[in-house]
Design a protein around this motif. Structure first.
Motif, PDB file in Angstrom:
ATOM      1  N   VAL A 147       0.061 -14.334 -12.930  1.00 52.33           N
ATOM      2  CA  VAL A 147      -1.101 -14.625 -12.081  1.00 52.33           C
ATOM      3  C   VAL A 147      -0.717 -14.554 -10.605  1.00 52.33           C
ATOM      4  O   VAL A 147      -1.428 -13.958  -9.784  1.00 52.33           O
ATOM      5  N   ILE A 148       0.426 -15.177 -10.255  1.00 53.10           N
ATOM      6  CA  ILE A 148       0.847 -15.182  -8.852  1.00 53.10           C
ATOM      7  C   ILE A 148       1.208 -13.775  -8.392  1.00 53.10           C
ATOM      8  O   ILE A 148       0.906 -13.372  -7.271  1.00 53.10           O
ATOM      9  N   ARG A 149       1.868 -13.015  -9.272  1.00 48.07           N
ATOM     10  CA  ARG A 149       2.224 -11.641  -8.902  1.00 48.07           C
ATOM     11  C   ARG A 149       0.984 -10.813  -8.610  1.00 48.07           C
ATOM     12  O   ARG A 149       0.962 -10.022  -7.668  1.00 48.07           O
ATOM     13  N   LYS A 150      -0.031 -11.010  -9.398  1.00 50.09           N
ATOM     14  CA  LYS A 150      -1.275 -10.271  -9.165  1.00 50.09           C
ATOM     15  C   LYS A 150      -1.931 -10.722  -7.869  1.00 50.09           C
ATOM     16  O   LYS A 150      -2.535  -9.925  -7.150  1.00 50.09           O
ATOM     17  N   ALA A 151      -1.800 -12.036  -7.570  1.00 50.20           N
ATOM     18  CA  ALA A 151      -2.440 -12.558  -6.362  1.00 50.20           C
ATOM     19  C   ALA A 151      -1.768 -12.032  -5.099  1.00 50.20           C
ATOM     20  O   ALA A 151      -2.434 -11.760  -4.094  1.00 50.20           O
ATOM     21  N   PRO A 154      -1.048  -7.348  -3.016  1.00 51.14           N
ATOM     22  CA  PRO A 154      -1.308  -6.608  -1.773  1.00 51.14           C
ATOM     23  C   PRO A 154      -0.221  -6.812  -0.724  1.00 51.14           C
ATOM     24  O   PRO A 154       0.133  -5.876  -0.004  1.00 51.14           O
ATOM     25  N   VAL A 155       0.333  -8.025  -0.639  1.00 49.63           N
ATOM     26  CA  VAL A 155       1.393  -8.282   0.340  1.00 49.63           C
ATOM     27  C   VAL A 155       2.641  -7.470  -0.010  1.00 49.63           C
ATOM     28  O   VAL A 155       3.284  -6.874   0.866  1.00 49.63           O
ATOM     29  N   VAL A 156       2.992  -7.456  -1.289  1.00 51.95           N
ATOM     30  CA  VAL A 156       4.160  -6.693  -1.730  1.00 51.95           C
ATOM     31  C   VAL A 156       3.951  -5.202  -1.468  1.00 51.95           C
ATOM     32  O   VAL A 156       4.872  -4.489  -1.014  1.00 51.95           O
ATOM     33  N   GLU A 157       2.764  -4.720  -1.746  1.00 54.30           N
ATOM     34  CA  GLU A 157       2.464  -3.305  -1.512  1.00 54.30           C
ATOM     35  C   GLU A 157       2.592  -2.951  -0.039  1.00 54.30           C
ATOM     36  O   GLU A 157       3.176  -1.919   0.319  1.00 54.30           O
ATOM     37  N   LEU A 158       2.059  -3.808   0.836  1.00 57.11           N
ATOM     38  CA  LEU A 158       2.161  -3.554   2.274  1.00 57.11           C
ATOM     39  C   LEU A 158       3.607  -3.602   2.733  1.00 57.11           C
ATOM     40  O   LEU A 158       4.046  -2.772   3.542  1.00 57.11           O
ATOM     41  N   ALA A 159       4.377  -4.563   2.218  1.00 58.32           N
ATOM     42  CA  ALA A 159       5.790  -4.661   2.598  1.00 58.32           C
ATOM     43  C   ALA A 159       6.559  -3.413   2.173  1.00 58.32           C
ATOM     44  O   ALA A 159       7.429  -2.924   2.914  1.00 58.32           O
ATOM     45  N   ALA A 192      -2.407  -5.317   7.861  1.00 57.71           N
ATOM     46  CA  ALA A 192      -2.146  -3.887   7.704  1.00 57.71           C
ATOM     47  C   ALA A 192      -2.776  -3.088   8.844  1.00 57.71           C
ATOM     48  O   ALA A 192      -2.159  -2.152   9.381  1.00 57.71           O
ATOM     49  N   GLU A 193      -3.984  -3.471   9.235  1.00 54.43           N
ATOM     50  CA  GLU A 193      -4.651  -2.764  10.326  1.00 54.43           C
ATOM     51  C   GLU A 193      -3.906  -2.955  11.648  1.00 54.43           C
ATOM     52  O   GLU A 193      -3.750  -2.020  12.439  1.00 54.43           O
ATOM     53  N   THR A 194      -3.408  -4.194  11.867  1.00 54.20           N
ATOM     54  CA  THR A 194      -2.653  -4.456  13.092  1.00 54.20           C
ATOM     55  C   THR A 194      -1.364  -3.653  13.129  1.00 54.20           C
ATOM     56  O   THR A 194      -1.005  -3.068  14.167  1.00 54.20           O
ATOM     57  N   ILE A 195      -0.637  -3.612  11.997  1.00 52.34           N
ATOM     58  CA  ILE A 195       0.602  -2.834  11.941  1.00 52.34           C
ATOM     59  C   ILE A 195       0.311  -1.357  12.160  1.00 52.34           C
ATOM     60  O   ILE A 195       1.046  -0.656  12.867  1.00 52.34           O
ATOM     61  N   GLU A 196      -0.763  -0.875  11.551  1.00 53.03           N
ATOM     62  CA  GLU A 196      -1.120   0.538  11.693  1.00 53.03           C
ATOM     63  C   GLU A 196      -1.419   0.889  13.152  1.00 53.03           C
ATOM     64  O   GLU A 196      -0.929   1.894  13.677  1.00 53.03           O
ATOM     65  N   LYS A 197      -2.199   0.036  13.824  1.00 57.40           N
ATOM     66  CA  LYS A 197      -2.524   0.306  15.224  1.00 57.40           C
ATOM     67  C   LYS A 197      -1.289   0.198  16.115  1.00 57.40           C
ATOM     68  O   LYS A 197      -1.128   0.972  17.070  1.00 57.40           O
ATOM     69  N   THR A 198      -0.410  -0.766  15.791  1.00 59.51           N
ATOM     70  CA  THR A 198       0.810  -0.911  16.587  1.00 59.51           C
ATOM     71  C   THR A 198       1.706   0.315  16.453  1.00 59.51           C
ATOM     72  O   THR A 198       2.229   0.837  17.444  1.00 59.51           O
ATOM     73  N   LEU A 199       1.895   0.786  15.217  1.00 61.06           N
ATOM     74  CA  LEU A 199       2.711   1.984  15.007  1.00 61.06           C
ATOM     75  C   LEU A 199       2.074   3.203  15.670  1.00 61.06           C
ATOM     76  O   LEU A 199       2.775   4.086  16.186  1.00 61.06           O
ATOM     77  N   GLU A 200       0.742   3.251  15.649  1.00 63.93           N
ATOM     78  CA  GLU A 200       0.056   4.372  16.289  1.00 63.93           C
ATOM     79  C   GLU A 200       0.319   4.378  17.793  1.00 63.93           C
ATOM     80  O   GLU A 200       0.585   5.424  18.397  1.00 63.93           O
ATOM     81  N   ARG A 201       0.269   3.173  18.403  1.00 66.86           N
ATOM     82  CA  ARG A 201       0.520   3.092  19.840  1.00 66.86           C
ATOM     83  C   ARG A 201       1.977   3.433  20.160  1.00 66.86           C
ATOM     84  O   ARG A 201       2.266   4.111  21.157  1.00 66.86           O
ATOM     85  N   ILE A 202       2.907   2.960  19.311  1.00 67.15           N
ATOM     86  CA  ILE A 202       4.320   3.262  19.549  1.00 67.15           C
ATOM     87  C   ILE A 202       4.579   4.757  19.422  1.00 67.15           C
ATOM     88  O   ILE A 202       5.311   5.353  20.226  1.00 67.15           O
ATOM     89  N   SER A 203       3.973   5.374  18.398  1.00 65.34           N
ATOM     90  CA  SER A 203       4.147   6.813  18.217  1.00 65.34           C
ATOM     91  C   SER A 203       3.596   7.583  19.407  1.00 65.34           C
ATOM     92  O   SER A 203       4.225   8.534  19.897  1.00 65.34           O
TER      93      SER A 203
END
Length: 409
Positions: A147-151, A154-159, A192-203
Motif C-alpha cells: 500500500v505504501i509503495r503504491k502511495a 510518484p515520488v520514486v518515479e520522479l526521483a 516535478a513542474e518546478t524541477i522541469e522549469k528550473t532545468l529549462e532555465r539552466i539549459s
C-alpha cells in the motif's frame, strides 16, 4: 494521473492498512475465544461420558470442610476470606461464599483436572497460535509495503527520472524528460513542474553562456588585434620621446585589456574542452608573469627575487593558472609601498608564495595572519574564483610588515 494529493494518499494508505489489520486481528481473537469456549464444553462432555452413569455436577457445593476434597481440607481449616482461589497444582478453582451454616461460609469447587488439556496439547495449540499470529504479521507487513509503495510511487518515479539526468553535462532537452504533466496536480506534480522549469532555465542559461563566450571572444579580441597592429605600425615610425611614452602606455593598456578579457571569459565558461585536466610546469609561467609585469617597477627601487625550491607540475587549466600568477605578481608590484623593498616569488612542491614588503622595517619576528582579499585589488577576487574552479587553494597572509599571497595545489 492521480486524483488525490500525496498527503491524502499516504493517509488513506495507512488508514486502509490499519483497518484491514484490525479486522483480521478482530476475527482472529473472536475465533480464539469461541474455540476456547467450545473446547471447555467438549472436555466436560467427554469427561461426563467417560464416568456415566455416575455423573456428578461440576462445579459442586460443599457446606462442611470435611466433605471437601482431601487436598483442600487443610486450606479450608485456615478460615480463608470470601473470594475466588485457584490451586494450579491440585487443578481446583474454589469460591468461598457466605452461608447460614455453623461455619458461616460454604465452598463451590470446580474440578478442572479432567477438562484441561494435557501439556503436550497445550504446546500444540501454542504452536498453532504462534503460526497464525506470525502469518498474519507477515501478511500485514506485506500489505503495508504494497500500500505504501503504491502511495509513494510518484515520488520514486520522479526521483528516478531526476537521477538519470547528468547534471554536470546538461543538454538543451534534458528538462523534457521530466514530463511534469504525467504527475498530476498534487505536491509531486508541483515539484516535478518546478524541477522541469528550473532545468529549462539552466539549459537556456548554458546555451546563452556558450553563445556569449564564443561571440565575446571574437568581438572583443578583434578590436584589440586591430589596435595591436596599429601600434606595431606606429613603432616603425619616427617618434619623439614623448610619443614613445604614450605609445608604451597604449601598449600596456592593450595588454591589460587582453588579460582582463581572458580572465572574465575564463571565469564565464561553464566548460572548456577538458583544459581543466592539463598538466603544465609552474616555473615558465612565473618567469613570464614577472617579465610581463616588470614595467610596473619603472622608477621604483624594488628588487624581485625568484626562489625556485622545486620544479612542480600542476594539473588544471593552464590559462587560469597563468592569469592567477599574473594577478598575484601585479598586485605585489603595485602594493609595495615607499617605492622600495623586495618582492619574493618562492616556488615549492605544492605551493607558490608571492611576498611583498609594505614597510622598510620588515623582519621575521612577526607571524602573518590570514585575511580577506578585499582591499588588495579586484584581481585577488578573480584569483580566488579561479582557484575554486580548479580545485586549488588561495589565501592571503598579512602582518604589519609584509603581505604574502599563497597559492597551493
Amino acid at each position: 494521473m492521480y486524483r488525490h494529493s500525496l498527503r491524502k494518499r499516504v493517509a488513506i494508505a495507512f488508514a486502509v492498512c490499519v483497518a484491514v489489520l484490525s479486522v483480521v486481528w478482530g476475527f482472529a481473537f473472536f475465533a480464539a475465544i469461541k474455540l476456547s469456549e467450545d473446547r471447555v464444553v467438549t472436555q466436560q462432555l467427554e469427561h461426563a461420558a467417560e464416568i456415566y452413569p455416575a455423573v456428578t455436577i461440576n462445579p459442586r457445593g460443599y457446606d462442611e470442610v470435611d466433605s471437601l476434597p482431601e487436598k483442600l481440607r487443610d486450606w479450608a481449616r485456615t478460615d480463608p476470606a470470601e473470594g475466588t482461589y485457584e490451586f494450579t497444582a491440585e487443578e481446583f478453582h474454589v469460591a468461598v461464599i457466605p452461608a447460614g451454616n455453623e461455619q458461616g461460609r460454604a465452598f463451590v469447587v470446580f474440578d478442572v483436572a479432567e477438562i484441561e488439556a494435557e501439556s503436550s496439547e497445550d504446546w500444540w495449540w501454542l504452536l498453532v497460535i504462534t503460526g497464525v499470529v506470525g502469518t498474519l504479521g507477515v501478511l500485514g507487513f506485506g500489505l503495508g509495503l504494497m500500500v505504501i509503495r503504491k502511495a509513494v510511487a510518484p515520488v520514486v518515479e520522479l526521483a528516478d527520472v531526476v537521477a538519470s539526468i547528468d547534471l554536470e553535462h546538461l543538454s538543451a532537452g534534458d528538462h523534457k524528460r521530466i514530463e511534469s504533466n504525467r504527475f498530476g496536480d498534487d505536491e509531486v506534480g508541483m515539484l516535478a513542474e518546478t524541477i522541469e522549469k528550473t532545468l529549462e532555465r539552466i539549459s537556456a542559461f548554458i546555451v546563452r553562456e556558450r553563445y556569449f563566450t564564443g561571440s565575446a571572444s571574437h568581438e572583443l579580441r578583434t578590436p584589440l588585434t586591430v589596435i595591436t597592429g596599429a601600434l606595431e605600425l606606429l613603432e616603425q615610425s619616427d617618434l619623439s620621446p614623448a610619443d614613445e611614452k604614450v605609445l608604451a602606455r597604449l601598449r600596456r593598456a592593450t595588454h591589460e585589456m587582453r588579460t582582463t578579457i581572458d580572465m572574465f571569459l575564463c571565469l564565464a565558461r561553464e566548460t572548456d574542452d577538458g583544459l581543466y585536466e592539463e598538466q603544465f610546469s609552474v616555473m615558465p609561467m612565473v618567469s613570464q608573469a614577472v617579465e610581463q609585469q616588470r614595467y610596473l617597477l619603472n622608477g621604483k627601487f624594488i628588487d624581485v627575487e625568484i626562489d625556485a625550491l622545486a620544479e612542480p607540475i600542476v594539473c588544471g587549466h593552464p590559462q587560469a593558472f597563468s592569469i592567477a600568477i599574473n594577478n598575484l605578481v601585479r598586485n605585489a608590484f603595485e602594493h609595495t609601498l615607499d617605492e622600495q623593498g623586495l618582492v619574493t616569488v618562492r616556488v615549492k612542491d605544492n605551493e607558490l608564495l608571492v611576498t611583498n614588503q609594505i614597510s622598510s622595517e620588515a623582519d621575521e619576528r612577526h607571524t602573518p595572519i590570514e585575511t580577506s582579499s578585499q582591499g588588495y585589488g579586484l584581481g585577488l577576487g578573480i584569483v580566488q574564483r579561479m582557484c575554486e574552479r580548479n580545485g586549488w587553494s588561495f589565501s592571503l597572509l598579512t602582518d604589519e610588515k609584509r603581505v604574502i599571497a599563497r597559492l597551493s595545489w
